[in-house]
Motif scaffolding. Structure first.
Motif, mmCIF file in Angstrom:
data_model
loop_
_atom_site.group_PDB
_atom_site.id
_atom_site.type_symbol
_atom_site.label_atom_id
_atom_site.label_comp_id
_atom_site.label_asym_id
_atom_site.label_seq_id
_atom_site.Cartn_x
_atom_site.Cartn_y
_atom_site.Cartn_z
ATOM 1 N N ARG A 12 -50.687 -22.821 35.602
ATOM 2 C CA ARG A 12 -49.376 -22.965 35.648
ATOM 3 C C ARG A 12 -48.854 -23.607 37.002
ATOM 4 O O ARG A 12 -49.455 -23.056 37.940
ATOM 5 C CB ARG A 12 -48.451 -21.930 35.084
ATOM 6 N N LEU A 13 -47.927 -24.310 37.087
ATOM 7 C CA LEU A 13 -47.259 -24.405 38.328
ATOM 8 C C LEU A 13 -46.806 -23.468 38.934
ATOM 9 O O LEU A 13 -45.910 -22.878 38.467
ATOM 10 C CB LEU A 13 -46.396 -25.886 38.308
ATOM 11 N N ALA A 14 -47.206 -23.156 40.088
ATOM 12 C CA ALA A 14 -46.772 -22.045 40.974
ATOM 13 C C ALA A 14 -47.134 -22.248 42.353
ATOM 14 O O ALA A 14 -47.725 -22.815 42.807
ATOM 15 C CB ALA A 14 -47.503 -20.699 40.375
ATOM 16 N N PRO A 15 -46.178 -21.661 43.126
ATOM 17 C CA PRO A 15 -46.296 -21.755 44.561
ATOM 18 C C PRO A 15 -47.379 -20.609 44.932
ATOM 19 O O PRO A 15 -48.290 -20.140 44.237
ATOM 20 C CB PRO A 15 -45.079 -21.136 45.213
ATOM 21 N N THR A 16 -47.705 -20.298 46.163
ATOM 22 C CA THR A 16 -48.720 -19.645 46.640
ATOM 23 C C THR A 16 -48.912 -18.094 46.094
ATOM 24 O O THR A 16 -47.810 -17.484 45.841
ATOM 25 C CB THR A 16 -48.425 -19.370 48.111
ATOM 26 N N ALA A 17 -49.950 -17.686 45.480
ATOM 27 C CA ALA A 17 -50.263 -16.378 44.865
ATOM 28 C C ALA A 17 -49.956 -15.467 45.966
ATOM 29 O O ALA A 17 -50.663 -15.850 47.009
ATOM 30 C CB ALA A 17 -51.345 -16.329 44.307
ATOM 31 N N LEU A 18 -49.345 -14.500 45.714
ATOM 32 C CA LEU A 18 -49.605 -13.098 46.610
ATOM 33 C C LEU A 18 -50.545 -12.094 46.385
ATOM 34 O O LEU A 18 -50.316 -11.475 44.998
ATOM 35 C CB LEU A 18 -48.036 -12.563 46.714
ATOM 36 N N SER A 19 -51.390 -12.087 47.089
ATOM 37 C CA SER A 19 -52.590 -10.684 46.739
ATOM 38 C C SER A 19 -52.329 -9.713 47.646
ATOM 39 O O SER A 19 -52.461 -9.904 48.829
ATOM 40 C CB SER A 19 -53.825 -11.240 46.938
ATOM 41 N N VAL A 20 -51.906 -8.511 46.953
ATOM 42 C CA VAL A 20 -51.587 -7.464 47.870
ATOM 43 C C VAL A 20 -52.895 -6.652 48.263
ATOM 44 O O VAL A 20 -53.744 -6.195 47.389
ATOM 45 C CB VAL A 20 -50.652 -6.467 47.119
ATOM 46 N N ASN A 21 -53.190 -6.472 49.716
ATOM 47 C CA ASN A 21 -54.197 -5.708 49.979
ATOM 48 C C ASN A 21 -54.000 -4.091 50.137
ATOM 49 O O ASN A 21 -52.775 -3.747 50.926
ATOM 50 C CB ASN A 21 -54.652 -6.178 51.500
ATOM 51 N N LEU A 22 -54.589 -3.350 49.392
ATOM 52 C CA LEU A 22 -54.305 -1.934 49.235
ATOM 53 C C LEU A 22 -54.971 -1.139 50.226
ATOM 54 O O LEU A 22 -54.986 0.088 50.241
ATOM 55 C CB LEU A 22 -54.416 -1.597 47.901
ATOM 56 N N GLY A 53 -52.035 -10.543 42.757
ATOM 57 C CA GLY A 53 -53.242 -10.439 42.737
ATOM 58 C C GLY A 53 -53.497 -8.938 43.610
ATOM 59 O O GLY A 53 -52.601 -8.640 44.247
ATOM 60 N N ILE A 54 -54.553 -8.579 43.549
ATOM 61 C CA ILE A 54 -55.063 -7.328 44.465
ATOM 62 C C ILE A 54 -56.124 -7.571 45.375
ATOM 63 O O ILE A 54 -57.219 -8.102 44.789
ATOM 64 C CB ILE A 54 -55.332 -6.056 43.457
ATOM 65 N N THR A 55 -56.165 -7.464 46.760
ATOM 66 C CA THR A 55 -57.099 -7.367 47.541
ATOM 67 C C THR A 55 -57.550 -6.172 48.137
ATOM 68 O O THR A 55 -56.858 -5.098 48.187
ATOM 69 C CB THR A 55 -56.768 -8.340 48.509
ATOM 70 N N ILE A 84 -54.779 -11.019 36.119
ATOM 71 C CA ILE A 84 -54.702 -10.861 37.470
ATOM 72 C C ILE A 84 -56.096 -10.989 38.422
ATOM 73 O O ILE A 84 -56.999 -10.453 38.023
ATOM 74 C CB ILE A 84 -54.056 -9.565 37.653
ATOM 75 N N GLU A 85 -55.920 -11.731 39.475
ATOM 76 C CA GLU A 85 -57.000 -11.912 40.167
ATOM 77 C C GLU A 85 -57.386 -10.620 41.217
ATOM 78 O O GLU A 85 -56.430 -10.248 41.839
ATOM 79 C CB GLU A 85 -56.853 -12.985 41.029
ATOM 80 N N TYR A 86 -58.758 -10.470 41.145
ATOM 81 C CA TYR A 86 -58.912 -9.271 42.229
ATOM 82 C C TYR A 86 -60.049 -9.893 43.075
ATOM 83 O O TYR A 86 -60.903 -10.802 42.740
ATOM 84 C CB TYR A 86 -60.054 -8.498 41.165
ATOM 85 N N SER A 231 -53.314 -13.175 51.206
ATOM 86 C CA SER A 231 -53.492 -11.808 50.945
ATOM 87 C C SER A 231 -52.621 -10.997 52.126
ATOM 88 O O SER A 231 -53.034 -11.139 53.253
ATOM 89 C CB SER A 231 -54.945 -11.546 50.959
ATOM 90 N N ILE A 232 -51.993 -10.105 51.838
ATOM 91 C CA ILE A 232 -51.249 -9.359 52.666
ATOM 92 C C ILE A 232 -51.324 -7.910 52.353
ATOM 93 O O ILE A 232 -51.029 -7.440 51.359
ATOM 94 C CB ILE A 232 -49.796 -9.881 52.797
ATOM 95 N N GLY A 233 -51.535 -7.158 53.621
ATOM 96 C CA GLY A 233 -51.867 -5.668 53.254
ATOM 97 C C GLY A 233 -50.851 -4.705 54.473
ATOM 98 O O GLY A 233 -49.838 -4.316 54.046
ATOM 99 N N HIS A 234 -51.182 -5.076 55.647
ATOM 100 C CA HIS A 234 -50.794 -3.919 56.703
ATOM 101 C C HIS A 234 -49.204 -4.054 56.679
ATOM 102 O O HIS A 234 -48.573 -2.906 56.561
ATOM 103 C CB HIS A 234 -51.128 -4.363 57.963
#
Ligand SMILES: CC(=O)[C@@H](O)[C@H](O)COP(=O)(O)O
Ligand SMILES: NCC(=O)COP(=O)(O)O
Length: 262
Positions: A12-22, A53-55, A84-86, A231-234
């Motif tokens: 689907r058309l979507a802006p940038t995916a946010l993958s959360v780094n745990l 997503g999860i990173t 969901i992307e891993y 991918s964003i975590g800290h």
């Protein structure tokens, strides 16, 4: 303005995916033998709140993400969040491939970190690393796993990243984060824009990460074309300590949406 991007996972058309780094949830968990804060609970809550997503970055010394976390998260996503992307990050010449071969995540991000490195602070050196990267990239792709190479924003290196077989590059954004809000911001950002343009021209997807936060994210996405995933975590987990996971994810998604007006 960046084009809206078809999300490979959802078509689907979507802006940038946010993958959360745990990583940093695991870091806090590891300071006691109580199992809290739970990494899998954090994953469930951030996904429920709208993360895409999860990173994880299971470092060899297991300072934060442990092997058990990698597999428990894989099971959670397989059972409850199949679309969901891993994204599993690491050095393919250390322990990363042990996870890739078993878990077969949507994406493996190759990061050239030394075993005890404080944090990730540089990308691959191409062409120097090409000979050793080529076979492990080929193996990973043969397993059906997308390969992203953690790269400094060097336009000339992008064609080489494609030639060695990478599907995407992850632009290492610490230099941007350090320049953000200073007189050097525009100059540094122009370098990332050039690197992303070179990556896209070479047929690569563009990811980005390291030290991104609610303050600097929208400016980055407005200027740098075609970013499919951050991918964003800290900073995100630090924000969640103050705001809670749900409000934090919604805030980061607002920052992403702000980069794609209309
Ligand atoms: C590759 C990168 O920039 C980060 O994904 C990395 O996971 C940070 O590692 P630490 O969380 O151990 O600092
Ligand atoms: N690849 C970057 C990442 O996963 C998280 O980096 P940071 O937000 O913890 O700096």
């Amino acid at each position: 303005m960046n084009p809206l991007i078809a999300s490979e996972a959802a078509g689907r058309l979507a802006p940038t995916a946010l993958s959360v780094n745990l990583n940093k949830v695991a870091l806090l968990r590891n300071t006691r033998h109580l199992g809290i804060p739970s990494v899998t609970r954090a994953a469930g809550i951030v996904l429920q709140a709208g993360a895409n997503g999860i990173t994880v970055h299971p470092r060899p010394d297991e300072r934060h993400i442990r092997g058990s976390d990698v597999h428990e998260l894989a099971e959670l996503l397989r059972r409850d969040w199949p679309h969901i992307e891993y994204n599993i990050e690491g050095n393919p010449f250390h322990n990363l491939m042990d996870f890739v071969r078993v878990v077969r995540p949507a994406q493996a991000t190759f990061v050239p970190d030394a075993e005890g490195q404080f944090t990730s602070d540089h990308g691959w050196q191409l062409p120097a690393d090409i000979e050793r990267l080529a076979p492990v990239i080929a193996e990973t792709k043969a397993l059906g796993v997308r390969v992203s190479l953690f790269m400094d924003p060097i336009p000339e290196a992008m064609k080489l990243a494609r030639e060695v077989g990478a599907d995407r590059v992850e632009l290492y954004t610490e230099t941007y984060a350090s320049a953000w809000g200073t007189p050097r911001q525009a100059e540094v950002l122009a370098g990332f824009t050039a690197a992303a343009e070179a990556a896209l021209a070479a047929g690569l997807g563009v990811n980005a990460g390291h030290d991104l936060n609610r303050d600097n994210l929208a400016d980055f996405l407005r200027a740098v074309p075609g970013v499919q995933e951050v991918s964003i975590g800290h900073a995100l987990i630090a924000d969640a300590l103050e705001l809670g996971y749900t409000a934090t994810i919604r805030d980061y998604q607002r920052c992403i949406a702000a980069a794609y007006p209309g």
